[in-house]
Design an enzyme around this catalytic site. Sequence first.
Site, mmCIF file in Angstrom:
data_model
loop_
_atom_site.group_PDB
_atom_site.id
_atom_site.type_symbol
_atom_site.label_atom_id
_atom_site.label_comp_id
_atom_site.label_asym_id
_atom_site.label_seq_id
_atom_site.Cartn_x
_atom_site.Cartn_y
_atom_site.Cartn_z
ATOM 1 N N ASN A 1 24.827 -36.729 46.188
ATOM 2 C CA ASN A 1 24.365 -36.035 47.102
ATOM 3 C C ASN A 1 24.719 -36.385 48.470
ATOM 4 O OD1 ASN A 1 21.698 -34.695 48.733
ATOM 5 N ND2 ASN A 1 21.531 -36.738 49.047
ATOM 6 N N LYS B 1 33.089 -28.568 50.361
ATOM 7 C CA LYS B 1 31.884 -27.928 49.260
ATOM 8 C C LYS B 1 32.619 -26.986 48.273
ATOM 9 C CE LYS B 1 28.476 -30.248 50.710
ATOM 10 N NZ LYS B 1 27.818 -31.399 49.951
ATOM 11 N N TYR C 1 33.621 -29.182 56.646
ATOM 12 C CA TYR C 1 32.385 -28.938 55.681
ATOM 13 C C TYR C 1 32.670 -28.019 54.652
ATOM 14 C CZ TYR C 1 27.693 -28.831 53.924
ATOM 15 O OH TYR C 1 26.272 -28.856 53.242
ATOM 16 N N VAL D 1 29.365 -44.732 50.257
ATOM 17 C CA VAL D 1 30.323 -44.022 49.108
ATOM 18 C C VAL D 1 31.738 -44.120 49.383
ATOM 19 C CG1 VAL D 1 28.271 -43.066 48.025
ATOM 20 C CG2 VAL D 1 29.576 -41.820 49.807
#
Length: 260
Positions: free
Chosen positions: A97, A169, A165, A71
């Site tokens: 996801n 997010k 991370y 991706v």
Amino acid sequence: MSENERVGRVAVVTGAGSGIGRAVAVELAAAGWTVALAGRRPGPLEETAALAADAAAAPAGGGAFAVPSDVTRPEDVTRLFAAAGERTGRLDLLFNNAGMFGPAVPLEELSYEQWRLVVDVNLNGAFLCAQAAFRMMKGQDPRGGRIINNGSISAHTPRPQSVAYTATKHAMTGLTKSLSLDGRPYGIACGQIDIGNAATEMTARMRTGTAQADGTTAVEPVMDVRDVARTVRHMAELPLEANVQFATVMATAMPYIGRG
């Protein structure tokens, strides 16, 4: 009966070779969806396809097919959605996801390459897939569809040594809101599921001990990943006039409420 009617509802699931992506793909297939499975490793994708085929053996079951793709590469994303369109004729759901944690190291030790890889997978990949889904959903007849982004508990509260991370997010929440707003004129709904401690390969460290905000290390409770999959299916199967904008699904006793 047209080809689209025969195929039924169609989903693209990224990161489908393991963990949450695999569980969601199997759940959707069992409910009659046709699922395009995206991931970098062909072997695990084929394993997911086989599990989906078994689940789809029930009445009204769907099926799944693997489209190996990265991706973070625009050309792979284009090929992924082209394959889904050629196989099924439409797109009803994107479950965004694919993601990775990155190394748990002090901030000053995180290399730019490590930072960039997490950003590329978690944020840039999600954007590229959402953009491709928008193009399909706007152009198909009937128009519209749904995007569900995998956020995280870390979209709200960080863990120690998780700057890349956590930043991605938090950014995912902004992406979700913008997609939801920009999709309104075209019947495209967008929501986000924030998941805490689902039992997968990525969360194995929770069961052996992971760093806490007070400097200690502790074992944390986990939950069955199938409960996440059932939540995604509920969000996916709402009529487009209704949307779960944000859902938090977590192990009940994990240290999130009051973390830190």
